[in-house]
Design a protein around this motif. Structure first.
Motif, short mmCIF file in Angstrom:
data_model
loop_
_atom_site.label_atom_id
_atom_site.label_comp_id
_atom_site.label_asym_id
_atom_site.label_seq_id
_atom_site.Cartn_x
_atom_site.Cartn_y
_atom_site.Cartn_z
N ALA A 1 0.82 -1.19 -0.14
CA ALA A 1 0.01 0.12 0.05
C ALA A 1 0.68 1.25 -0.10
O ALA A 1 0.31 2.35 -0.20
CB ALA A 1 -0.73 0.04 1.32
N LEU A 2 2.23 1.16 0.28
CA LEU A 2 2.83 2.23 0.28
C LEU A 2 3.49 2.74 -1.10
O LEU A 2 3.75 1.69 -1.86
CB LEU A 2 4.11 2.14 1.38
N ASP A 3 3.71 3.98 -1.21
CA ASP A 3 4.10 4.46 -2.24
C ASP A 3 5.81 4.25 -2.11
O ASP A 3 6.41 3.96 -1.16
CB ASP A 3 3.76 6.04 -2.60
N GLY A 4 6.43 4.45 -3.49
CA GLY A 4 7.88 4.41 -3.55
C GLY A 4 8.69 4.84 -2.51
O GLY A 4 9.79 4.52 -2.00
N ALA A 5 8.53 6.23 -2.07
CA ALA A 5 9.06 7.15 -1.42
C ALA A 5 8.82 6.46 0.34
O ALA A 5 10.03 6.50 0.99
CB ALA A 5 8.59 8.51 -1.19
N ARG A 6 7.74 6.05 0.47
CA ARG A 6 7.54 5.56 1.83
C ARG A 6 8.17 4.18 2.24
O ARG A 6 8.61 3.83 3.36
CB ARG A 6 5.99 5.67 2.28
N THR A 7 7.99 3.34 0.91
CA THR A 7 8.75 2.12 1.13
C THR A 7 10.19 2.35 1.37
O THR A 7 11.12 1.61 2.05
CB THR A 7 8.80 1.20 -0.44
N ALA A 8 10.83 3.38 0.54
CA ALA A 8 12.16 3.59 0.66
C ALA A 8 12.41 3.92 2.34
O ALA A 8 13.35 3.72 2.58
CB ALA A 8 12.79 4.70 -0.26
N VAL B 1 7.40 14.07 3.05
CA VAL B 1 8.22 13.29 2.48
C VAL B 1 9.13 14.77 2.03
O VAL B 1 10.41 14.50 2.13
CB VAL B 1 7.90 12.74 1.06
N ALA B 2 8.70 15.74 1.73
CA ALA B 2 9.17 16.97 0.98
C ALA B 2 10.08 17.39 2.58
O ALA B 2 11.27 17.91 2.44
CB ALA B 2 8.44 17.93 0.86
N VAL B 3 9.14 17.71 3.86
CA VAL B 3 10.00 18.25 4.84
C VAL B 3 11.10 17.42 5.39
O VAL B 3 12.27 18.15 5.67
CB VAL B 3 8.79 18.73 5.91
N MET C 1 12.68 9.33 -3.31
CA MET C 1 11.71 10.28 -2.73
C MET C 1 10.61 10.92 -3.71
O MET C 1 9.51 11.02 -3.13
CB MET C 1 12.18 11.36 -1.81
N LEU C 2 11.22 10.81 -4.93
CA LEU C 2 10.24 11.53 -6.01
C LEU C 2 9.14 10.63 -6.26
O LEU C 2 8.19 10.80 -7.42
CB LEU C 2 10.90 11.86 -7.15
N GLN C 3 9.45 9.15 -5.97
CA GLN C 3 8.48 8.12 -6.06
C GLN C 3 7.22 8.23 -5.22
O GLN C 3 6.59 7.24 -4.88
CB GLN C 3 9.02 6.85 -6.30
N SER C 4 6.94 9.23 -4.52
CA SER C 4 6.04 9.61 -3.73
C SER C 4 4.68 9.96 -4.49
O SER C 4 4.71 10.54 -5.67
CB SER C 4 6.30 10.55 -2.62
N GLU C 5 3.42 9.87 -3.77
CA GLU C 5 2.08 10.56 -4.52
C GLU C 5 2.06 12.05 -3.90
O GLU C 5 1.20 12.54 -4.45
CB GLU C 5 1.04 9.70 -3.75
N ASP C 6 2.92 12.29 -3.18
CA ASP C 6 3.06 13.77 -2.56
C ASP C 6 2.80 14.70 -3.48
O ASP C 6 2.39 15.81 -3.25
CB ASP C 6 3.85 14.11 -1.40
N THR C 7 3.75 14.92 -4.50
CA THR C 7 3.95 15.75 -5.46
C THR C 7 2.54 16.14 -6.27
O THR C 7 2.16 17.08 -6.22
CB THR C 7 5.01 15.60 -6.56
N LYS C 8 2.15 14.96 -6.37
CA LYS C 8 0.68 14.79 -7.29
C LYS C 8 -0.35 15.58 -6.32
O LYS C 8 -1.01 16.51 -6.80
CB LYS C 8 0.29 13.73 -7.74
N GLY D 1 6.07 19.34 -2.75
CA GLY D 1 5.99 17.98 -2.37
C GLY D 1 7.38 17.33 -2.53
O GLY D 1 7.50 16.31 -2.26
N LEU D 2 8.38 18.10 -2.36
CA LEU D 2 9.66 17.70 -2.81
C LEU D 2 10.60 18.37 -2.01
O LEU D 2 10.59 19.75 -1.78
CB LEU D 2 10.01 17.49 -4.32
#
Lengths: 288, 288, 288, 288, 288, 288
Positions: free
Chosen positions: B93-100, D233-235, D264-271, F162-163
């Motif tokens: 369920a985690l995105d790539g950043a959170r898995t990392a 993720v950003a903070v 970290m750019l593989q997160s959903e947060d940017t979107k 977000g980054l």
């Protein structure tokens, strides 16, 4: 290998793919024992930048064309006619500071060309035979692994032409061979040393038993094939982390490793590698 | 040794004192060739932190239980079921950043466990036999001295399971073996290498002549006894200064040495050592 | 060599010029196996500062007088009577902080004397024979090249007198020998090691075959003569760049090299060296 | 905030969550102006380690309980009775080297407790009021942002009790305030300085206008709420990269940034952040 | 102060003791606005080496004699006649490399003279007035604290005479002033800046209100007296640790601090300082 | 300026020479507030590499076209459609490790473009007005001097999308503004800050008094003209030595300075500068 992005055209660096994922770069000016002139070393950056990201390349062999030499080094004749080292009427008008600026910019550019080998993300094995002089040492210390034929003769030759080696040998040699006494000896005396001595001090990690170029290139192919068969995520990560850690503190190395692997462990390769181990099949890894 | 502070309870790291001031730590899961699961490596920090300041410990031997292995490395089977490397529904369920982030914190914690060996103030000799794979290399490069049985087989195994070694080998191996070509070779190819090769490149500093674990442990005991008989102020200071200086400038090393010794020369040990030398008696040093 | 600036007067360091441009410095207290007292090591800075800029000196040999020893190290007897290590009534009044300050200043000054050898701009080869103990190691690791007679016996002796070596061995030895395990072993155990072992680990780069001091001094002369015949701009630049690069990043090494050579390529030596190569004559280089 | 992993029990560090994702840690011994004894600083590591990975914490406020002080520093009375600084009969039997070892281990452990604040992955704002002396400076320089009430009075107090500040001020202050002259002045003279001066030199980045604790805590809450509303993720990546880069070369900083962000750019947060920007809604980010 | 070891004789650096433990060094060539010639800067090493260990010195004031200047910098007239910068017939015979060697050795020696101020173990406050140009900046950035009269005029003057400042300003100024933009501005433009601007950017930490030398020297005396009244173990340790930590990592700073204080906490000064605090008496500390 | 080597053609970076030796580079996409898309930042390396060695360029002004902005930063709209950040069907087939590799290579290339500004050998003044967001900060911290109009509004904007800022701000900002508290504040909160605040913390070194772009460009011209009138050997050496020394030790800075100036003092500029000073004429310096 139809899916290669087209490599940049090179006149003196000959690129072939003798095996899947294994690139072979040959320094190719055998009639001059592969001695280097400026247009030759300027071919390194585009070629190794291409190989660095080419998905069809997983290991690289670097060798010299012809039976006589990896390379005899700088083509001194050429350099004395057409380089910042040559007596140049237009230079004579410059004061010492301005001449120094011209020289420094020339050295910077020259160094950057050779450093492009070191920056390549893929492992490189230098397969060395015959003469390996001056610039040949600068080039080979940018490779990851050095192996050589039995009859190879090496020399950090620069002091014999009145200058301190400035294209990388003096900065990199102490990092790959740590007998300080030996490094100082060969750099200060410019004496020749052979394959056996090179192996004893750790400069090369394999020496042929019968002599001649064929044997060392064959061993390089064997090594490159072995490495090219492994996960490219694992291999390229290993090279990157080793390079980063080499002269940094253990703490910095460990931290960088953790951050690097936080992304790299998200590959399918670990599963593929483990499965293949169980099923005794050769693993197949996606491109990188 | 009644005056020991009680060591922390360990299930997989067996602590004994075969000689006065000499601790012997055995990696103890012989039925699995001492392969490591998480609860095993988590025993290192409390145990080596204890030994680091235990006044009854002046030298430490680290070896593997059973006849087959120092350690076969990570217990991959275990790791594939219950670790961040295992396919985990809750992770998906985690995105790539959170898995990392999860992976990085796991690696950080794992690294810290192994680093606790390196941080121990007392000298450690690794007595290696049989298989020494993967994590076995990570652990042994945290020790001060490495010796091995004739039949030891080593491998920096990680690329074979699709990942770059991340628990310390890639950061520490280039600092203790400085044939760059050899380090790159064994790390990139994951090939096996034996005791003789390990000694030739300087990875180990002694190899047994008859093979088998007994011989190498006996040599480790001899070495540890020798070192434990010397001034602990001198021995522990020597370890500390070597570690500090290893990858720092000579200037920084010299300064640190001067400050360190400005306190340490205020010991009684120098007098005791000199007197004993004259009177040919074995010196006795106060605890540290 | 009439045009030498007069060297500083020395009582224990004997300076001769056995060959043009080749200086020979002998540690000269053979009746005590060249053991050092304070006034001896205080002679290093003025002498090596002189040699560093003396235009008539292009290579230096450092050896020990008499048949028995390079040096037996610190004269412990002397040190126990008249040094910060000796029991001193006037010290006993000082608190621990003030005693530490006195000791630190003493160590600083002692280190600076030995470091003056390392700072000399000219290449130095240590020709070692017989005993080379304690301070002998500190001194020899400040030299560029180390060679030794077959019967040399070395020891990082300091832990045997209750202290961590503080005059440079622990900071410099890991930088010139490539086996971490071996460095820790000999520094922590203070055990003796011989010429063969010293060569195997890379501490020395040449060992005599028949034993005795004459052979090693002869080899040192041969090496020094070879180096002294080359361009001093090239040789001294090579030493400088190697020393600078040794423990810095490759990037920093390359940049320093470029700046250094931007001035040094403005010498006449390159032309002279190349001309001599063509005409098969011995080149003659201006003073430096 | 029911889904918090339970924080470790603390007696002197009071933890509350005044706002979602905003943790407030209060140094809580107001009857002694929050002066520190050993059991107090030993509470930092478990608490800040918890906060570092607690998914419900995105920003942290650190302040002092009671109206009088952030903290008056070390409880000197306590320290003089029960610490390595106190006159201890059992110590008197130790020689200077062994006493130094005891002291060094004590300082190491003390430093590690305070450093645990700096290692927390979440941003921390120190809201300072009243007295902030000695250890108060050591603690506040481990925080990311420092703000203070108008009537705050600071002092790097340690020289006034006869010692050099050893818990971090001297290592960290020059990195966060770069008027060298001012840093040396306040550290060498131990003089008091006020809020206005602290702001002028950049030690704090905000000063209250009316005085008193309420105002500064309110501002800290405002800041923490702002930061807690952004992508974690950003903070957290921003904090990590700033800390890494702070005293490293630009090249090392850039490289680490690239590797960090490759995961970290593989997160959903940017979107999520961009969408929210367009739709003018408050973004909601997954836990981290 | 009868118990002073005799200071070295100086012609241009005037040493007095206006208060107990407070040394005042005056640059003394007022008829030339304290402009420097070689024999002047060569007086720094023996004098500051003396002060560094003189037990009767606990704080040092550095100022310029006469009403006009701290120092107008290098005496350019002198330099153009008798220095490596002057047109010298004997130089003209040298090639560019050999001229560079002569120049580099000259710069090294010059830098070492000024660096001797920085190496002094005792705190130094520069009391600056009038002109402070070129070498005046190099000198003042070697001091710990800088204060100035209202009418001081500063300039990093070197580019105006066609060279990059090479005696230390460019290496040290970015470490003591926190605005990169301002540092680049004043170094590249060589423009004058006044006391107010110097304080705003943090170059000085105090500015007089009425102008004139008397006021700034008086303030320097006040500061020096304050610092000289404190424990010399604490003050000198604080300076040492700040200097060490300044451009090193926090980890390296903390470790050095711990080792330093492991000896320094064994002083009587802590007890004396605490007792005095309780009894409201002025503490008396033993010499250092 | 007929003797310019022809600059590379640029579409978005407008190059003019408003004054002799003064180049003006304008970011030129005013209809989008100079927001950056990939082809824009790819113009930096060829242009600034050209300016770096162009003998007709001695100082450079960097500003933004149009009345509204220096630059609004990354063109997020463009980036979301055609960049590694955009949702890309071909990416979705990649695992996390391979996606990370693609992203890392993209960031590396982007960083290298912006770093080319910093590598330019000539001094650069950023003349900032209006909006200066995100990438605008990354760009301006690569310049030597920053000045701004009264109405400039800055933001380290990245956390708001977000980054973590990855093109250089987080590595370079702490080196040019050393209020740690302020740097952390603006990077973690992404809040806007104005010209006055930017000057107070030292981010800019001059602020206009009336607002508007004309005033700041005029001041930049004045500064550039002043610097361009000085010896280019002195100016470019000053920039180089400052950059080298910035985050290195004082020792390394001093040594590099000595080597650099050993060549650079062999210019005619010192004589020319001194003569002009005496004769009150404007000096004329040879090209560099």
């Amino acid at each position: 290998m139809a899916d290669h992005p087209a490599p940049p055209p090179c006149k003196y660096l000959n690129l072939t793919y003798p095996l899947p994922f294994v690139a072979h770069v040959e320094i190719n000016r055998p009639e001059k024992m592969n001695a280097f002139k400026q247009e030759m070393w300027q071919e390194f950056p585009p070629l190794f930048s291409h190989l660095s990201t080419s998905p069809s390349t997983r290991a690289i062999i670097l060798s010299g064309a012809g039976p006589k030499a990896f390379t005899a080094g700088l083509d001194v004749q050429e350099a004395s006619q057409d380089s910042p080292l040559s007596p140049n009427p237009s230079h004579s008008a410059l004061d010492g500071a301005r001449t120094a600026t011209t020289l420094r910019r020339h050295i910077d550019a020259f160094q950057a060309c050779i450093t492009s080998i070191e920056k390549c993300e893929k492992p490189i094995v230098a397969a060395i035979h015959g003469w390996c002089l001056g610039l040949g040492i600068d080039i080979s210390v940018c490779c990851d692994v050095r192996i050589c034929a039995k009859d190879t003769r090496f020399s950090v030759k620069e002091v014999d032409i009145g200058l301190a080696a400035d294209i990388g040998t003096l900065s990199r040699l102490p990092k790959v061979v740590r007998s300080g006494s030996w490094v100082k000896d060969v750099c200060l005396s410019a004496r020749l040393f052979g394959a056996e001595e090179a192996e004893k001090v750790g400069f090369v990690s394999w020496v042929g038993s019968i002599g001649g170029k064929e044997e060392v290139v064959k061993e390089a192919l064997r090594w490159a094939e072995l490495v090219a068969g492994k996960s490219p995520v694992a291999v390229q990560g290993t090279k990157e982390i080793l390079n980063w850690s080499w002269n940094r503190s253990v703490e910095d190395g460990l931290r960088y490793t953790g951050v690097w692997n936080s992304a790299m462990l998200q590959s399918e390769d670990t599963k593929e590698a483990m499965m293949s181990g169980i099923s005794k099949k050769k693993p197949k890894f996606a491109k990188l």
